[in-house]
Design a protein around this motif. Structure first.
Motif, PDB file in Angstrom:
ATOM      1  N   SER A   3     -85.798-119.089   4.627  1.00 35.99           N
ATOM      2  CA  SER A   3     -86.785-118.375   3.831  1.00 35.99           C
ATOM      3  C   SER A   3     -88.115-118.301   4.552  1.00 35.99           C
ATOM      4  O   SER A   3     -88.527-119.217   5.246  1.00 35.99           O
ATOM      5  CB  SER A   3     -86.964-119.071   2.473  1.00 35.99           C
ATOM      6  OG  SER A   3     -88.017-118.481   1.749  1.00 35.99           O
ATOM      7  N   HIS A   5     -90.830-117.901   2.790  1.00 36.71           N
ATOM      8  CA  HIS A   5     -91.755-118.559   1.864  1.00 36.71           C
ATOM      9  C   HIS A   5     -91.468-120.054   1.885  1.00 36.71           C
ATOM     10  O   HIS A   5     -90.451-120.509   1.371  1.00 36.71           O
ATOM     11  CB  HIS A   5     -91.573-117.995   0.454  1.00 36.71           C
ATOM     12  CG  HIS A   5     -92.374-118.728  -0.576  1.00 36.71           C
ATOM     13  ND1 HIS A   5     -93.749-118.827  -0.539  1.00 36.71           N
ATOM     14  CD2 HIS A   5     -91.981-119.420  -1.678  1.00 36.71           C
ATOM     15  CE1 HIS A   5     -94.169-119.533  -1.570  1.00 36.71           C
ATOM     16  NE2 HIS A   5     -93.110-119.910  -2.279  1.00 36.71           N
ATOM     17  N   SER A  55     -91.292-125.241 -11.364  1.00 32.79           N
ATOM     18  CA  SER A  55     -92.054-124.246 -12.106  1.00 32.79           C
ATOM     19  C   SER A  55     -91.915-122.845 -11.512  1.00 32.79           C
ATOM     20  O   SER A  55     -92.070-121.850 -12.232  1.00 32.79           O
ATOM     21  CB  SER A  55     -93.530-124.648 -12.153  1.00 32.79           C
ATOM     22  OG  SER A  55     -94.111-124.587 -10.848  1.00 32.79           O
ATOM     23  N   GLN A  56     -91.646-122.748 -10.222  1.00 35.75           N
ATOM     24  CA  GLN A  56     -91.492-121.443  -9.585  1.00 35.75           C
ATOM     25  C   GLN A  56     -90.056-121.183  -9.142  1.00 35.75           C
ATOM     26  O   GLN A  56     -89.792-120.274  -8.364  1.00 35.75           O
ATOM     27  CB  GLN A  56     -92.424-121.336  -8.374  1.00 35.75           C
ATOM     28  CG  GLN A  56     -92.253-122.444  -7.344  1.00 35.75           C
ATOM     29  CD  GLN A  56     -93.193-122.302  -6.150  1.00 35.75           C
ATOM     30  OE1 GLN A  56     -93.320-121.233  -5.582  1.00 35.75           O
ATOM     31  NE2 GLN A  56     -93.848-123.400  -5.795  1.00 35.75           N
ATOM     32  N   SER A  58     -87.399-119.996 -10.606  1.00 35.98           N
ATOM     33  CA  SER A  58     -86.751-118.741 -10.982  1.00 35.98           C
ATOM     34  C   SER A  58     -87.115-117.589 -10.054  1.00 35.98           C
ATOM     35  O   SER A  58     -86.388-116.591  -9.982  1.00 35.98           O
ATOM     36  CB  SER A  58     -87.111-118.366 -12.425  1.00 35.98           C
ATOM     37  OG  SER A  58     -88.521-118.231 -12.552  1.00 35.98           O
ATOM     38  N   SER A  59     -88.225-117.699  -9.323  1.00 32.30           N
ATOM     39  CA  SER A  59     -88.650-116.622  -8.433  1.00 32.30           C
ATOM     40  C   SER A  59     -88.131-116.786  -7.011  1.00 32.30           C
ATOM     41  O   SER A  59     -88.381-115.924  -6.162  1.00 32.30           O
ATOM     42  CB  SER A  59     -90.183-116.556  -8.395  1.00 32.30           C
ATOM     43  OG  SER A  59     -90.736-117.758  -7.854  1.00 32.30           O
ATOM     44  N   LEU A  60     -87.396-117.868  -6.752  1.00 28.03           N
ATOM     45  CA  LEU A  60     -86.913-118.130  -5.399  1.00 28.03           C
ATOM     46  C   LEU A  60     -85.593-117.424  -5.140  1.00 28.03           C
ATOM     47  O   LEU A  60     -84.784-117.213  -6.052  1.00 28.03           O
ATOM     48  CB  LEU A  60     -86.724-119.641  -5.184  1.00 28.03           C
ATOM     49  CG  LEU A  60     -87.967-120.525  -5.264  1.00 28.03           C
ATOM     50  CD1 LEU A  60     -87.571-121.994  -5.126  1.00 28.03           C
ATOM     51  CD2 LEU A  60     -88.981-120.143  -4.192  1.00 28.03           C
ATOM     52  N   SER A  61     -85.372-117.080  -3.881  1.00 31.78           N
ATOM     53  CA  SER A  61     -84.087-116.552  -3.446  1.00 31.78           C
ATOM     54  C   SER A  61     -83.234-117.729  -2.994  1.00 31.78           C
ATOM     55  O   SER A  61     -83.584-118.439  -2.049  1.00 31.78           O
ATOM     56  CB  SER A  61     -84.286-115.560  -2.290  1.00 31.78           C
ATOM     57  OG  SER A  61     -83.035-115.097  -1.823  1.00 31.78           O
ATOM     58  N   HIS A  64     -82.401-121.596  -0.911  1.00 31.42           N
ATOM     59  CA  HIS A  64     -83.641-121.541  -0.137  1.00 31.42           C
ATOM     60  C   HIS A  64     -83.517-122.511   1.029  1.00 31.42           C
ATOM     61  O   HIS A  64     -83.282-123.713   0.833  1.00 31.42           O
ATOM     62  CB  HIS A  64     -84.817-121.936  -1.033  1.00 31.42           C
ATOM     63  CG  HIS A  64     -86.120-122.059  -0.312  1.00 31.42           C
ATOM     64  ND1 HIS A  64     -86.968-120.996  -0.110  1.00 31.42           N
ATOM     65  CD2 HIS A  64     -86.715-123.140   0.269  1.00 31.42           C
ATOM     66  CE1 HIS A  64     -88.037-121.409   0.550  1.00 31.42           C
ATOM     67  NE2 HIS A  64     -87.900-122.702   0.792  1.00 31.42           N
TER      68      HIS A  64
END
Length: 664
Positions: A3, A5, A55-56, A58-61, A64
C-alpha cells in the motif's frame, strides 16, 4: 501489492522493543516508578495506534501490506520484511495490545515488592514485541521469528524466579517441549519452499487457489507439520505438558501466556493457513480430534487439582482444545471468536487468582482458602463474572462463543455429532471444576485467616517479604482491581458482538472476519430451532455442572472426601495427571539421557575421540623418543650412525644394481 498509504505498522512491535531495551539496559538504575512508566507507555502506545487503525479500517484496501526491505534473496527465492493487515490481524492486534496493556498495569501492583522488578517488565515488553511481530508477519519466516521469540520470552518469564529449581526447570521444560513443535514448523517451511518457491502467505494461498485440483498429498504433509508446531505452542496433545508447569512464573505471566499471547499463536496460525487446511480433510480431521481429545482430557485433570493456578492452567489447555475443534470443523471464525472471549475471561481468572494469592500473602492451595467472599469483595465479584462466563452460562461471553463451536461441530459432516457430544460433556466438566474453584475459594468455613498467618513464599512464588501487615487478609490495590473490573465487563458483554443469528443476533463478528477466513467447507445448514435447542442443552449442562459443584462443595462438603476414598484408583489417576509426565520420562527422556550419557559420551566421546587423541599423542611421544636417541650429542655415536648409514647405502646400491642386471 504494497500500500502507498502507510499505517506505520513497524511502530507496533518497535515501541515495546524500545521499552525492553531501556529497562533491560538502564532499569537497574531507575526508580520503580520510572521502570513502570517505560513499560506501560511502551504497551499503551501500540494499543492506541491499533485503535486508530480500527477507526479508519473500513477505508483501507485489504489486505494492507507494508514492506520494509528484503531479508533474504537467493536466486528466485526471497523473503521480505513485510507486515500485513486484514480483519484477522486487526482482531489479534486488539486482543494482544488491549489485554496485554491491562496485564502490564496489573503487574505494577502485583510485583511491587519483588526483586528484579526492572527485569520482569523488560521481559514483558520483549514478549509483546515478538507477539506483535508474529501477528503482523506476511510470511512464514517472519512469523517464525515471532514464534521463536515468544518461546524465548516465555522461557525468561516462567523462570523469572530462577533461584528456585522448580521455576528454572519449568522454564527449560517449556523451551524444550516447544522446540519439538518448532521442528514441525521448520519442516513445513522447507516444504513450502520446495513446492511453492516462496514463504509469502499471499503467494502460497494464491497458488493453491489457482489450482483447484490440489488436494491432499504434499498439502497434507505440510498441514500436519504445521499441526505439530501448533500443538507445541498451543499446548495440545501430545505437547501440552509444559503449560501446567508454567505456573511457576509470576501470576501476571500466567495471564499473559494463557490468555492473550503465546498459547493462542497455534490457533492463529491454523486459522491464517486455512486455505491450505481446506484442501486436506485428513489434516482438518486431525485438528478436530486433537482439539476434542485435549479439551476432554485436560478438563478431567482439572477436576481434582488443588492449586488454584494449576486448575486454571488445565482449563486453558481445555479451552484451547475447543478452538482447535472449531478450526477442525472449518469454523475458523468461531475458533477465533472463542480465542477473543477466552482472552477476556481467562485473563480475568488468572488476575483475580493473583489477587486472591496477594490477599493471602502467597497461598495458592484452595484447600486452605474459603470464606473470602466478604474479605475481598471486588475480587470476588469480578472473578464470579469470569467463572460464569467460562462455565457457559448465558448471556455471558463464554456461552456465546462456546455454543457457536458446539453448533458447528454438531452440523459438521462425518463424526461431527460425536465431537459435539464430547465437547458438550467437557462443558459440563468445565462448569463443575470452575464452580468447585469458586466455592472452595470464596465460600464455606473461613480457613483463610489461618492460611494467611502461615503462608510462606517459597511454596507460592509471590512476595518475598511476609511481614505482619501482609498476614492480614486484604483487598488488592486499585491498580490491580481496575484491570479486573474492565475484564469483568468484557467477560459479560464481549460475546454479544458475535451473538448467533439463530439465537436472534446478527453475528457481527463472524461477518467481519468472513473476508479473511472464508472456507470452502460449508457446514450442513441447520435451522434456527436446532441452534436454539442446542443452546438450551448446553445451558442445562452448564447448570448441571454448577448444581453438582454446589452439592459437593457447599451443601454437603463431606461428599468429595468420601467419593475420593471410594474411587481411590480413579482419583489418584486424575490427581497424578494420568502419569503422562512419568510416561514421557520413561519412554522419551530416559532413553535420550542413556544415549547421550553412556553411548555418545562413554563410547564416542571417551572411546573414539579421546582414545584417538591419546593414540596420536603416544605415537608422537614414541617417535620422539627414538629420534631423541639419534640426537645424543656424542661424536662417536654420530660416527657409528654415519658408518651404518654408508653401509646401508652401499648394500642398497649393490643389490639394486644386481637386480637391474638380472632383469636385463
Amino acid at each position: 501489492m504494497t500500500s502507498t498509504h502507510s499505517l506505520h505498522l513497524w511502530l507496533l512491535p518497535l515501541v515495546p522493543f524500545a521499552g525492553f531495551l531501556v529497562n533491560a539496559l538502564l532499569g537497574r538504575r531507575f526508580p520503580r516508578a520510572l521502570v513502570t512508566a517505560v513499560a506501560l507507555i511502551a504497551t499503551l502506545i501500540p494499543f492506541l495506534q491499533v485503535l486508530g487503525i480500527a477507526s479508519q479500517f473500513s477505508s483501507l484496501s485489504l489486505p494492507h501490506l507494508e514492506q520494509f526491505g528484503t531479508w533474504i534473496a537467493a536466486g528466485s527465492f526471497h523473503a521480505d520484511f513485510t507486515f500485513a493487515l486484514d480483519q484477522l490481524t486487526l482482531v489479534m492486534l486488539l486482543v494482544v495490545t488491549g489485554v496485554g496493556f491491562l496485564i502490564h498495569l496489573y503487574s505494577a501492583g502485583y510485583m511491587a515488592h519483588e526483586d528484579g522488578y526492572w527485569r520482569f517488565f523488560a521481559y514483558l515488553n520483549l514478549f509483546m514485541f515478538f507477539m506483535l511481530t508474529l501477528v503482523l508477519a506476511e510470511n512464514y519466516l517472519l512469523m517464525f521469528v515471532g514464534w521463536e521469540g515468544v518461546g524465548l520470552a516465555s522461557y525468561l518469564l516462567i523462570g523469572f524466579y530462577y533461584t528456585r529449581d522448580s521455576a528454572a526447570n519449568a522454564g527449560k521444560k517449556a523451551f524444550v517441549v516447544n522446540r519439538v513443535g518448532d521442528f514441525g514448523f521448520l519442516l513445513a517451511m522447507f516444504l513450502f519452499i520446495a513446492h511453492f518457491g516462496t514463504l509469502s502467505f499471499s503467494s502460497i494461498f494464491s497458488q493453491i487457489t489457482a489450482h483447484p485440483e490440489l488436494h491432499g498429498g504434499f498439502l497434507t504433509a505440510i498441514a500436519l507439520c504445521l499441526v505439530l508446531g501448533a500443538t507445541g505452542k498451543s499446548a495440545q496433545i501430545p505437547l501440552y505438558t509444559w503449560l501446567p508447569d508454567a505456573m511457576e512464573g509470576p501470576t501476571p505471566v500466567s495471564a499473559l501466556i494463557h490468555a492473550a499471547t503465546m498459547v493462542t499463536a497455534g490457533v492463529y496460525m491454523v486459522a491464517r493457513t486455512h486455505v491450505l487446511f481446506d484442501r486436506s480433510p485428513l489434516a482438518l480431521s486431525t485438528v478436530a480430534i486433537i482439539g476434542t481429545a485435549t479439551a476432554f482430557f485436560a478438563a478431567t485433570v482439572a477436576l481434582v487439582q488443588t492449586d488454584i493456578k494449576r486448575v486454571l492452567a488445565y482449563s486453558t489447555i481445555s479451552q484451547l482444545g475447543y478452538m482447535f475443534l472449531a478450526c477442525g470443523v472449518a469454523a475458523y471464525s468461531s475458533g477465533v471468536f472463542h480465542l477473543v472471549t477466552h482472552a477476556f475471561f481467562k485473563a480475568l481468572l488468572f488476575l483475580a487468582a493473583g489477587s486472591v494469592i496477594h490477599a493471602l500473602s502467597g497461598e495458592q492451595d484452595m484447600r486452605v482458602m474459603g470464606g473470602l467472599r466478604k474479605k475481598i469483595p471486588v475480587t470476588f465479584w469480578t472473578m464470579t463474572m469470569a467463572v460464569f462466563a467460562i462455565s457457559g452460562l448465558p448471556p455471558l461471553a463464554g456461552f456465546v462463543s462456546k455454543d457457536e463451536i458446539l453448533y458447528h461441530a454438531f452440523t459438521a459432516p462425518g463424526p461431527g455429532k460425536l465431537l459435539w457430544f464430547v465437547g458438550l460433556f467437557t462443558a459440563f466438566l468445565t462448569s463443575f471444576y470452575m464452580f468447585r474453584l469458586w466455592y472452595l475459594t470464596f465460600f464455606g468455613e473461613n480457613r483463610a485467616e489461618k492460611a494467611a498467618a502461615h503462608a510462606h513464599t517459597p511454596a507460592s512464588s509471590h512476595h518475598a517479604e511476609v511481614d505482619e501487615h501482609h498476614h492480614a487478609i486484604h483487598e488488592s490495590p486499585w491498580i490491580m482491581l481496575g484491570p479486573l473490573a474492565i475484564l469483568a465487563v468484557l467477560s459479560v458483554i464481549g460475546g454479544w458482538m458475535g451473538w448467533p443469528e439463530g439465537l436472534g443476533g446478527g453475528n457481527w463478528f463472524g461477518h467481519f472476519l468472513a473476508p479473511a477466513l472464508a472456507s470452502q467447507h460449508v457446514a450442513e445448514a441447520g435451522s434456527n430451532s436446532l441452534e436454539v435447542t442446542l443452546a438450551l442443552i448446553s445451558t442445562l449442562v452448564a447448570l448441571a455442572g454448577w448444581f453438582l459443584a454446589h452439592l459437593f462443595y457447599f451443601a454437603k462438603p463431606e461428599l468429595p472426601e468420601k467419593l475420593s476414598v471410594s474411587l481411590r484408583a480413579f482419583y489418584n489417576l486424575l490427581l497424578n495427571k494420568y502419569w503422562i509426565d512419568e510416561l514421557y520420562g520413561a519412554v522419551v527422556i530416559a532413553p535420550v539421557l542413556f544415549l547421550s550419557r553412556f553411548v555418545l559420551k562413554g563410547l564416542i566421546d571417551t572411546g573414539v575421540i579421546n582414545g584417538g587423541s591419546y593414540a596420536a599423542a603416544y605415537t608422537t611421544q614414541g617417535m620422539g623418543a627414538i629420534v631423541q636417541r639419534l640426537q645424543s650429542g656424542n661424536i662417536r655415536s654420530y660416527a657409528g650412525w654415519l658408518a651404518l648409514g654408508a653401509a646401508g647405502l652401499l648394500l642398497l646400491t649393490y643389490f639394486g644394481f644386481g637386480a637391474h642386471l638380472s632383469l636385463r
